[in-house]
Design a protein around this motif. Sequence first.
Motif, mmCIF file in Angstrom:
data_model
loop_
_atom_site.group_PDB
_atom_site.id
_atom_site.type_symbol
_atom_site.label_atom_id
_atom_site.label_comp_id
_atom_site.label_asym_id
_atom_site.label_seq_id
_atom_site.Cartn_x
_atom_site.Cartn_y
_atom_site.Cartn_z
ATOM 1 N N ARG A 194 0.812 -1.216 0.000
ATOM 2 C CA ARG A 194 0.000 0.000 0.000
ATOM 3 C C ARG A 194 0.844 1.264 0.000
ATOM 4 O O ARG A 194 0.435 2.296 -0.528
ATOM 5 C CB ARG A 194 -0.961 -0.024 1.185
ATOM 6 N N GLN A 195 2.038 1.200 0.574
ATOM 7 C CA GLN A 195 2.940 2.342 0.527
ATOM 8 C C GLN A 195 3.302 2.676 -0.920
ATOM 9 O O GLN A 195 3.330 3.831 -1.321
ATOM 10 C CB GLN A 195 4.212 2.040 1.328
ATOM 11 N N SER A 196 3.534 1.626 -1.713
ATOM 12 C CA SER A 196 3.849 1.823 -3.125
ATOM 13 C C SER A 196 2.667 2.422 -3.868
ATOM 14 O O SER A 196 2.833 3.281 -4.750
ATOM 15 C CB SER A 196 4.252 0.492 -3.762
ATOM 16 N N LEU A 197 1.436 1.987 -3.522
ATOM 17 C CA LEU A 197 0.240 2.530 -4.165
ATOM 18 C C LEU A 197 0.102 4.021 -3.896
ATOM 19 O O LEU A 197 -0.193 4.818 -4.799
ATOM 20 C CB LEU A 197 -1.002 1.799 -3.647
ATOM 21 N N VAL A 198 0.328 4.412 -2.637
ATOM 22 C CA VAL A 198 0.223 5.829 -2.264
ATOM 23 C C VAL A 198 1.275 6.656 -2.988
ATOM 24 O O VAL A 198 0.996 7.737 -3.517
ATOM 25 C CB VAL A 198 0.364 5.990 -0.735
ATOM 26 N N GLU A 199 2.504 6.154 -3.040
ATOM 27 C CA GLU A 199 3.581 6.873 -3.716
ATOM 28 C C GLU A 199 3.297 7.023 -5.202
ATOM 29 O O GLU A 199 3.561 8.069 -5.808
ATOM 30 C CB GLU A 199 4.910 6.145 -3.487
ATOM 31 N N ARG A 200 2.732 5.964 -5.811
ATOM 32 C CA ARG A 200 2.410 6.027 -7.238
ATOM 33 C C ARG A 200 1.294 7.021 -7.508
ATOM 34 O O ARG A 200 1.342 7.780 -8.481
ATOM 35 C CB ARG A 200 2.014 4.634 -7.743
ATOM 36 N N GLN A 201 0.290 7.021 -6.625
ATOM 37 C CA GLN A 201 -0.813 7.970 -6.807
ATOM 38 C C GLN A 201 -0.324 9.407 -6.659
ATOM 39 O O GLN A 201 -0.713 10.289 -7.426
ATOM 40 C CB GLN A 201 -1.913 7.688 -5.764
ATOM 41 N N THR A 202 0.563 9.641 -5.690
ATOM 42 C CA THR A 202 1.108 10.970 -5.499
ATOM 43 C C THR A 202 1.885 11.422 -6.710
ATOM 44 O O THR A 202 1.788 12.586 -7.154
ATOM 45 C CB THR A 202 2.022 10.981 -4.257
ATOM 46 N N THR A 203 2.669 10.526 -7.277
ATOM 47 C CA THR A 203 3.458 10.867 -8.472
ATOM 48 C C THR A 203 2.551 11.222 -9.638
ATOM 49 O O THR A 203 2.805 12.178 -10.385
ATOM 50 C CB THR A 203 4.349 9.663 -8.859
ATOM 51 N N GLU A 204 1.463 10.453 -9.810
ATOM 52 C CA GLU A 204 0.536 10.712 -10.903
ATOM 53 C C GLU A 204 -0.163 12.058 -10.764
ATOM 54 O O GLU A 204 -0.395 12.764 -11.740
ATOM 55 C CB GLU A 204 -0.499 9.577 -10.975
#
Length: 341
Positions: A328-338
């Motif tokens: 889930r940490q990776s999901l949050v980081e990816r969403q932030t980048t997008e």
Amino acid sequence: MFDISHIQLTSAEVAIMWSQYQSDSLAKCVLKYFLAKVQDEEIHPLLDFALSLSQNHVAWIRNTYKNQGFSCPVGFTDEDVNLNANRLFDDIFTLHYLNNMSRLGLAAYGLALSTASRQDIREFYTQTLHESIELNERVVKLMLQKGIYVRSPYIPANTHVEFAQRQAFLGNVFSQSRPLTAVEIMHVFMNIQTNMMGKAMLTSFWQTASSPAIRSHFLRGKEIAQKHIEIFTKRLAADDLSGSSSMEPLITTSMQSPFSEKLMLFHVSALIQMGIGNYGVAISTSQCYDLAVDYTRLMAEVALYAKDGANLMIECGWFEEPPQAVDRQSLVERQTTEVFN
């Protein structure tokens, strides 16, 4: 019949099916090769039966994964075996292999059944457990008939019950240990047997691998197995008990590999997992301190070897990742980048 297809698979059920798919797809390749080379008419039906079991297991798991929307593992295919390769194993070795394989199935399917909750999966593992019992029964019966089944050591019948009077019964790392108990003898002997099988397999892989790095890895594993065999054999010999004979004479001089290096590396990894599990069980049942210390340090050595094998598979692009929890940490980081892009 009540429809249970809507019941989500648990992580335990996903795990046991994923692991079994890997093992059975590998077994299909190995057993097909054995069948292509076997000459003993008594062994042929056992290989045929074992192959049919693996094929059925792979098909059932693939269908279950598909129905639940899971990606089916890659595992191993006909590309990982060369049925035209020269004969690498004596027929007697295939019997020892089947014996080892059926023992592994008994342990793995028992664990799978105890951790599964969905009815169809419990029924599947109940069936696979019965199949492993039948295979083991048939293999052991034939090995006994041929006089090649290696029995664990005999000990005299105890004529009276004794209770430990001193803590010295538990032993220590500095003094000579008491004689081994029957339970300890059983585990020491079985660990000699599994290391014998592992050493023979590693010998055949070392003999036929083409990559220098992978060949060197197999040689290292062969030397580790020999070291462990010597330690356990010495422990039995201290109580005037015998271990087992080498299986290397059952490997031919062929240098043509019937298996892909991906399959060979994974096979070694599977043997290591079984060995570490056996050492863990042996530690839990040993009441002799210095014997438990031996198991612990040998387990650490094997774990390091397993890690190096996994690194080799990753470098070659052969390490198939099992299903995992969501990062889930990776999901949050990816969403932030997008968002910021």
